[in-house]
Design an enzyme around this catalytic site. Structure first.
Site: not given
Ligand code: AMP
Length: 204
Positions: A21, A96, A135, A141, A152
């Site tokens: 995504k 989310r 990744r 990461r 996650r």
């Molecule tokens: P992502 O890159 O979208 O996978 O986000 C990486 C991490 O950022 C997640 O595992 C959360 O710890 C935090 N995070 C990102 N978006 C949110 C959100 N909408 N609400 C809470 N935590 C978030």
């Protein structure tokens, strides 16, 4: 003579971690001339720059937990109020959970707006895990370790997937097959958006 206003597109892209995504979000936003607003990217940038926010969220991200809704919501509001988001935006990673959907609804309603479409990138769980592992090797990461990945994906299934029912009831979800060639997937998404009058036909 009045000129035709450019289409406004307020979009959300949703999919399990490793669905692609992030990559597709960038491509779609570029095709439509709108910014990507990725909460994960905002948090990672702050961690990298060593800001106060970064310090607050480092451990949460490393564990694969969610940052508190209030903090995340404030960041998104602030970002969406910037001038480049006036003609639309593509949200990646927010909302989310159900509470964040309500927060976003309330914020958009303040300017008589709402999300126009939700792109669901559909990818099998095994495929997401395989892409995430790749990744982890390529990007290093810190939350792409086995424990955080499992956490996650769990949060995705328990908290994020249910928001699709809310948006589904509004008739704004486009389920897109996330398997296959990158260009083909982009075309599928743009075709779905065009069918809603959200993407210029030339972009498809
Ligand atoms: P992502 O890159 O979208 O996978 O986000 C990486 C991490 O950022 C997640 O595992 C959360 O710890 C935090 N995070 C990102 N978006 C949110 C959100 N909408 N609400 C809470 N935590 C978030």
């Amino acid at each position: 003579m009045a000129s035709t206003p450019a289409t406004t597109a307020r979009l959300l892209i949703v999919g399990p971690q490793g669905s692609g995504k992030g990559t597709q979000g960038i491509r779609i936003a570029e095709a439509l001339g709108i910014p990507v607003v990725s909460t994960g990217d905002i948090f990672r940038a702050n961690i990298k720059e060593g800001t106060e926010l970064g310090r607050q969220v480092t451990e949460i991200l490393d564990r694969g937990d969610l940052v508190p809704d209030e903090l995340t919501g404030a960041i998104v509001r602030d970002r969406l109020q910037q001038a480049d988001a006036a003609r639309g935006f593509l949200l990646d990673g927010y909302p989310r959970n159900a509470a964040q959907v309500s927060d976003l609804d309330a914020f958009l309603a303040e300017s008589d707006a709402a999300l126009d479409a939700v792109i669901l990138l559909d990818v099998a769980r095994e495929e997401s895990i395989a892409r995430l592992s790749l990744r982890a090797v390529e990007q290093g990461r810190s939350d792409d370790n086995e424990e955080a990945i499992a956490k996650r994906l769990d949060i995705y299934e328990k908290e994020t997937a249910p928001i699709l029912e809310v948006y589904g009831a509004r008739g704004i979800v486009d389920r897109i097959d996330g398997a296959g060639d990158l260009d083909e997937i982009t075309e599928r998404i743009l075709a779905a958006l065009e069918a809603r009058g959200l993407a210029p036909a030339a972009a498809v």
